[in-house]
Design an enzyme around this catalytic site. Structure first.
Site, PDB file in Angstrom:
ATOM      1  N   GLU A   1       0.845  -1.198   0.000  1.00 38.30           N
ATOM      2  CA  GLU A   1       0.000   0.000   0.000  1.00 38.30           C
ATOM      3  C   GLU A   1       0.880   1.247   0.000  1.00 38.30           C
ATOM      4  O   GLU A   1       1.861   1.346   0.741  1.00 38.30           O
ATOM      5  CB  GLU A   1      -0.882  -0.014   1.252  1.00 38.30           C
ATOM      6  CG  GLU A   1      -1.776   1.207   1.410  1.00 38.30           C
ATOM      7  CD  GLU A   1      -2.629   1.157   2.667  1.00 38.30           C
ATOM      8  OE1 GLU A   1      -3.570   1.971   2.755  1.00 38.30           O
ATOM      9  OE2 GLU A   1      -2.375   0.311   3.557  1.00 38.30           O
TER      10      GLU A   1
ATOM     11  N   LYS B   1      -9.021   3.014  -3.043  1.00 33.61           N
ATOM     12  CA  LYS B   1      -9.535   2.613  -1.733  1.00 33.61           C
ATOM     13  C   LYS B   1     -10.869   3.316  -1.477  1.00 33.61           C
ATOM     14  O   LYS B   1     -10.953   4.540  -1.508  1.00 33.61           O
ATOM     15  CB  LYS B   1      -8.513   2.982  -0.665  1.00 33.61           C
ATOM     16  CG  LYS B   1      -8.719   2.354   0.703  1.00 33.61           C
ATOM     17  CD  LYS B   1      -7.519   2.699   1.581  1.00 33.61           C
ATOM     18  CE  LYS B   1      -7.524   1.920   2.883  1.00 33.61           C
ATOM     19  NZ  LYS B   1      -6.310   2.211   3.691  1.00 33.61           N
TER      20      LYS B   1
ATOM     21  N   CYS C   1      -5.714  -2.773   2.530  1.00 35.97           N
ATOM     22  CA  CYS C   1      -5.686  -2.727   3.987  1.00 35.97           C
ATOM     23  C   CYS C   1      -7.054  -3.085   4.569  1.00 35.97           C
ATOM     24  O   CYS C   1      -7.588  -4.150   4.281  1.00 35.97           O
ATOM     25  CB  CYS C   1      -5.182  -1.361   4.449  1.00 35.97           C
ATOM     26  SG  CYS C   1      -4.420  -1.387   6.105  1.00 35.97           S
TER      27      CYS C   1
END
Length: 345
Positions: A65, A152, A186
């Site tokens: 990430e 995201k 994540c």
């Protein structure tokens, strides 16, 4: 580039029951730190790591990430409710300057790197769209083509202050010769409806770039592999305090006084897990490393025989999901549609 070796072999010695009818893909997850506030140097580091992975025969390489642009660990950007400090705003300016445009020259370089080393590349970046930043994953094929991106959709906690929210249009799964590849970033991986959307798109190689190095992350990754009947490749950075600029240029709020340059601020834990829940490589907590395994894609069918979450184990007459996968534009200009209609006459 010399990497700290893992306690496990570079390529895990795992018998996956391979057969000649199912292809095998050699996959590598990269565990390494960003060179914070220096995107050109980070791109150079990415190429060194990619070249090394390709030298070991990797066909797919997954980076952590926010590898390009950096994960702003420990920073609060001077934010309290009702107030933003001048120093925090300057931090954001520098962070914004380190992000990349998509498309843009950095994307072109990443595409060229994927083509040069003949690998499928999954890269975590901080994407700049005007003055809003997104935590994004970029996908490239082994011919050097940019396939697309995933933004995201739900930043975690204070991340929401510095990153925008993605929409349903980038919940992407790409059908490639080495399998159907997608990513969730994540704590998105803890969102069951997002995972279900990806399973419905047929994901086979589930990439999970992360910033979470806690032991409990391994349980989440094993669950995703079992639930989705897919390979899970989780890549995290391994960072020490010295990988970030020194204070006062960069301050780890609340913990700076306890840190030395060699203090570990992210311990890694990168891992590769099979559809049956077997750990094929990792987790690694020792330092920067390339963590690799051979993926027997026949394992997917064997796992789905037990449990296919959007197939024989679903109950759509009881439970169903609607995904709004169109772009959510804040402003729409009617003149654009008028021009389009005029051009068709």
């Amino acid at each position: 580039m010399a990497l700290v070796p893992s306690q496990t072999p570079l390529f895990a010695e795992v018998d996956m029951g391979a057969d000649s009818s199912a292809p095998t893909v050699r996959a590598t997850v990269v565990q390494a730190s960003t060179i914070f506030y220096d995107t050109p140097a980070t791109l150079d580091k990415a190429e060194r790591l990619l070249a090394e992975a390709a030298g070991y025969g990797a066909q797919l390489v997954v980076f952590p990430e926010a590898f390009i642009g950096g994960y702003p660990r420990g920073s609060n950007f001077g934010v309290t409710i009702g107030n933003r400090t001048a120093k925090g705003k300057e931090e954001f300016r520098k962070y914004h300057a380190s992000a990349i445009d998509v498309p843009g020259p950095e994307v072109e370089r990443l595409a060229a790197m994927a083509g040069k080393y003949k690998v499928y590349l999954v890269m975590g970046v901080i994407e700049r769209d005007g003055y809003t930043l997104y935590c994004t994953v970029l996908f490239f094929d082994c011919q050097g083509h940019f396939l697309g991106k995933h933004r995201k959709i739900m930043p975690t906690a204070l991340e929401r202050i510095v990153w925008g929210f993605g929409d349903g249009s980038t919940i992407s799964v790409f059908d490639t010769p080495i399998g159907k590849i997608g990513a969730a970033i994540c704590w998105e991986n803890r969102m069951p409806l997002l995972r279900t959307a990806m399973y419905a798109k047929g994901i086979e190689i589930y990439c999970a770039p992360t910033a979470d190095s806690r032991d409990v992350w391994q349980a989440s990754m094993t669950h995703v592999a079992l639930e989705g009947g897919c390979f899970v490749l989780s890549a995290n950075q391994f960072c020490r305090r010295k990988d970030y600029p020194p204070p006062p240029e960069y301050v780890f709020s609340g913990t700076e006084e306890e840190l030395t340059p060699d203090s570990i601020v992210c311990a890694g834990g990168s891992v590769i897990i099979s559809p049956s829940g077997t750990v094929l490589a990792g987790p690694n907590y020792d330092g920067e490393a390339l963590i690799s395994a051979d993926l027997d894609l026949g394992e997917i069918a064997r796992a789905k025989f037990d449990f296919d979450v959007v197939g024989h184990y679903s109950r759509p007459e009881v439970l169903s999901l609607i995904v709004r996968d169109h772009p959510a534009a804040p402003v729409t200009f009617t003149s654009a549609s008028v021009k389009t209609e005029g051009s068709q006459k």
